[in-house]
Design an enzyme around this catalytic site. Sequence first.
Site, PDB file in Angstrom:
ATOM      1  N   ASP A  49       0.836  -1.207   0.000  1.00 57.01           N
ATOM      2  CA  ASP A  49       0.000   0.000   0.000  1.00 57.01           C
ATOM      3  C   ASP A  49       0.872   1.259   0.000  1.00 57.01           C
ATOM      4  OD1 ASP A  49      -2.374   1.377  -0.002  1.00 57.01           O
ATOM      5  OD2 ASP A  49      -2.725   1.193   2.152  1.00 57.01           O
ATOM      6  N   ARG A  60       0.035   7.691  -2.504  1.00 55.87           N
ATOM      7  CA  ARG A  60       0.559   8.750  -1.631  1.00 55.87           C
ATOM      8  C   ARG A  60       2.019   9.072  -1.976  1.00 55.87           C
ATOM      9  NH1 ARG A  60      -0.683   6.083   3.815  1.00 55.87           N
ATOM     10  NH2 ARG A  60      -1.238   4.336   2.476  1.00 55.87           N
ATOM     11  N   HIS A  82       2.472   3.849  -9.174  1.00 60.61           N
ATOM     12  CA  HIS A  82       2.368   2.415  -9.457  1.00 60.61           C
ATOM     13  C   HIS A  82       3.606   1.922 -10.196  1.00 60.61           C
ATOM     14  CE1 HIS A  82      -1.463   2.206  -7.691  1.00 60.61           C
ATOM     15  NE2 HIS A  82      -2.143   2.814  -8.658  1.00 60.61           N
ATOM     16  N   THR A  96     -10.289  -7.643  -5.432  1.00 64.25           N
ATOM     17  CA  THR A  96     -11.590  -7.710  -6.115  1.00 64.25           C
ATOM     18  C   THR A  96     -12.325  -6.373  -6.014  1.00 64.25           C
ATOM     19  OG1 THR A  96     -12.419  -8.744  -4.068  1.00 64.25           O
ATOM     20  CG2 THR A  96     -11.994 -10.210  -5.925  1.00 64.25           C
ATOM     21  N   TRP A 141     -11.272  -2.851  -8.679  1.00 64.51           N
ATOM     22  CA  TRP A 141     -11.914  -2.503  -9.961  1.00 64.51           C
ATOM     23  C   TRP A 141     -12.698  -1.207  -9.844  1.00 64.51           C
ATOM     24  CZ3 TRP A 141     -10.247  -5.023 -14.045  1.00 64.51           C
ATOM     25  CH2 TRP A 141      -9.832  -6.351 -13.928  1.00 64.51           C
ATOM     26  N   LEU A 186      12.041 -19.928  -4.397  1.00 63.47           N
ATOM     27  CA  LEU A 186      10.952 -19.146  -3.814  1.00 63.47           C
ATOM     28  C   LEU A 186       9.644 -19.355  -4.579  1.00 63.47           C
ATOM     29  CD1 LEU A 186      10.129 -16.635  -1.923  1.00 63.47           C
ATOM     30  CD2 LEU A 186      10.580 -15.247  -3.946  1.00 63.47           C
ATOM     31  N   ILE A 192      -6.673  -5.453   7.046  1.00 63.54           N
ATOM     32  CA  ILE A 192      -6.343  -6.618   6.227  1.00 63.54           C
ATOM     33  C   ILE A 192      -6.923  -6.496   4.813  1.00 63.54           C
ATOM     34  CG2 ILE A 192      -8.275  -8.094   6.935  1.00 63.54           C
ATOM     35  CD1 ILE A 192      -6.091 -10.297   7.445  1.00 63.54           C
ATOM     36  N   GLU A 251       1.479 -13.305  12.226  1.00 63.67           N
ATOM     37  CA  GLU A 251       1.937 -12.117  12.947  1.00 63.67           C
ATOM     38  C   GLU A 251       1.798 -10.935  11.995  1.00 63.67           C
ATOM     39  OE1 GLU A 251       2.790 -12.075  16.120  1.00 63.67           O
ATOM     40  OE2 GLU A 251       2.387 -14.227  16.197  1.00 63.67           O
TER      41      GLU A 251
HETATM   42  C1  FPP Z   1      -5.062  -3.117  -0.196  1.00 58.82           C
HETATM   43  O1  FPP Z   1      -5.513  -1.841   0.029  1.00 58.82           O
HETATM   44  C2  FPP Z   1      -3.910  -3.009  -1.075  1.00 58.82           C
HETATM   45  C3  FPP Z   1      -3.829  -3.646  -2.268  1.00 58.82           C
HETATM   46  C4  FPP Z   1      -4.866  -4.556  -2.767  1.00 58.82           C
HETATM   47  C5  FPP Z   1      -2.707  -3.387  -3.126  1.00 58.82           C
HETATM   48  C6  FPP Z   1      -3.124  -2.284  -3.997  1.00 58.82           C
HETATM   49  C7  FPP Z   1      -2.020  -1.921  -4.890  1.00 58.82           C
HETATM   50  C8  FPP Z   1      -2.282  -1.582  -6.143  1.00 58.82           C
HETATM   51  C9  FPP Z   1      -3.642  -1.576  -6.699  1.00 58.82           C
HETATM   52  C10 FPP Z   1      -1.178  -1.148  -7.041  1.00 58.82           C
HETATM   53  C11 FPP Z   1      -0.585  -2.280  -7.780  1.00 58.82           C
HETATM   54  C12 FPP Z   1       0.560  -2.798  -7.046  1.00 58.82           C
HETATM   55  C13 FPP Z   1       1.837  -2.463  -7.320  1.00 58.82           C
HETATM   56  C14 FPP Z   1       2.956  -3.020  -6.563  1.00 58.82           C
HETATM   57  C15 FPP Z   1       2.155  -1.517  -8.368  1.00 58.82           C
HETATM   58  P1  FPP Z   1      -6.780  -1.215  -0.694  1.00 58.82           P
HETATM   59  O2  FPP Z   1      -6.448   0.188  -1.011  1.00 58.82           O
HETATM   60  O3  FPP Z   1      -7.227  -2.089  -1.812  1.00 58.82           O
HETATM   61  O4  FPP Z   1      -7.867  -1.324   0.449  1.00 58.82           O
HETATM   62  P2  FPP Z   1      -8.251  -0.237   1.539  1.00 58.82           P
HETATM   63  O5  FPP Z   1      -9.249   0.651   0.894  1.00 58.82           O
HETATM   64  O6  FPP Z   1      -8.819  -1.057   2.671  1.00 58.82           O
HETATM   65  O7  FPP Z   1      -7.002   0.481   1.953  1.00 58.82           O
END
Ligand code: FPP
Length: 244
Positions: free
Chosen positions: A27, A31, A44, A73, A76, A138, A198, A210
Amino acid sequence: MTANSEASKRSDSSDPIAPLHVAIIMDGNGRWAQTRGLDVSEGHHAGFENLRRVVADFAKRGVSYLTLYAFSTENWDRPESEVNGILELAIAVIAHEAQQLNENGVRIKHLGRVDRISPELRDELEQAVTITASNTGLTLGIAFDYGGRAEITNAARQMIADGVSANDVDESKVAEYLYTADMPDVDLLIRTGGDFRISNFLLWQTAYSEFYSSEILWPDFFGEHIDKAFESFSERQRRFGKRA
Ligand code: FPP
């Protein structure tokens, strides 16, 4: 011994413990861009650059499983231009990196729905998964169009479709039907960007993880910041619901 029982056996030892499976909620790209007066797409882009660096770092640290939350999900519902930018970046990064990851012994897995992503991204992901399937280094889980609730719902639907009888449904059966079927539970869940939630990630697999939240925004989360997360993990006393 399964990977899960290996992790819990190691937790009984007094040695510093390295996590077997690390999952990261990446995340803070938006920002990161905003504080630099840049467009979110630049954030990004920097996020994907960091992703390359972090995967190489985790492979060196001997972590066996790394799962990255790249697109949920719910994502979008972000502005169309941002979604399209992420899809295009993801296609470019996988196309560019899959061969190198393969040479480094990384096994790529996709966690999530495949019916809504673009055919180009689906093809790149499928190809990356196929060419790396027999690698033994990995395991890199890429959660893309992933949601924990959708995953569990899908598992229930698939069990019914397969005719699994109610008596045969137990926790290990459900786990077999998740995207993470051959992966252990998450030991360490990291969220960058300072929040403590989460966000529908790996709801089943993080039951006894953890949690580590870092203020650092995802594009800057590498090196010493990973060290700090590992140090914090090594100080945790994991009880898995038992007495210490
Ligand atoms: C969850 O927070 C974070 C994610 C699902 C990752 C989001 C990252 C991207 C969409 C950018 C793509 C990734 C990279 C490394 C370029 P959220 O913002 O979906 O949920 P929230 O509103 O609870 O914070």
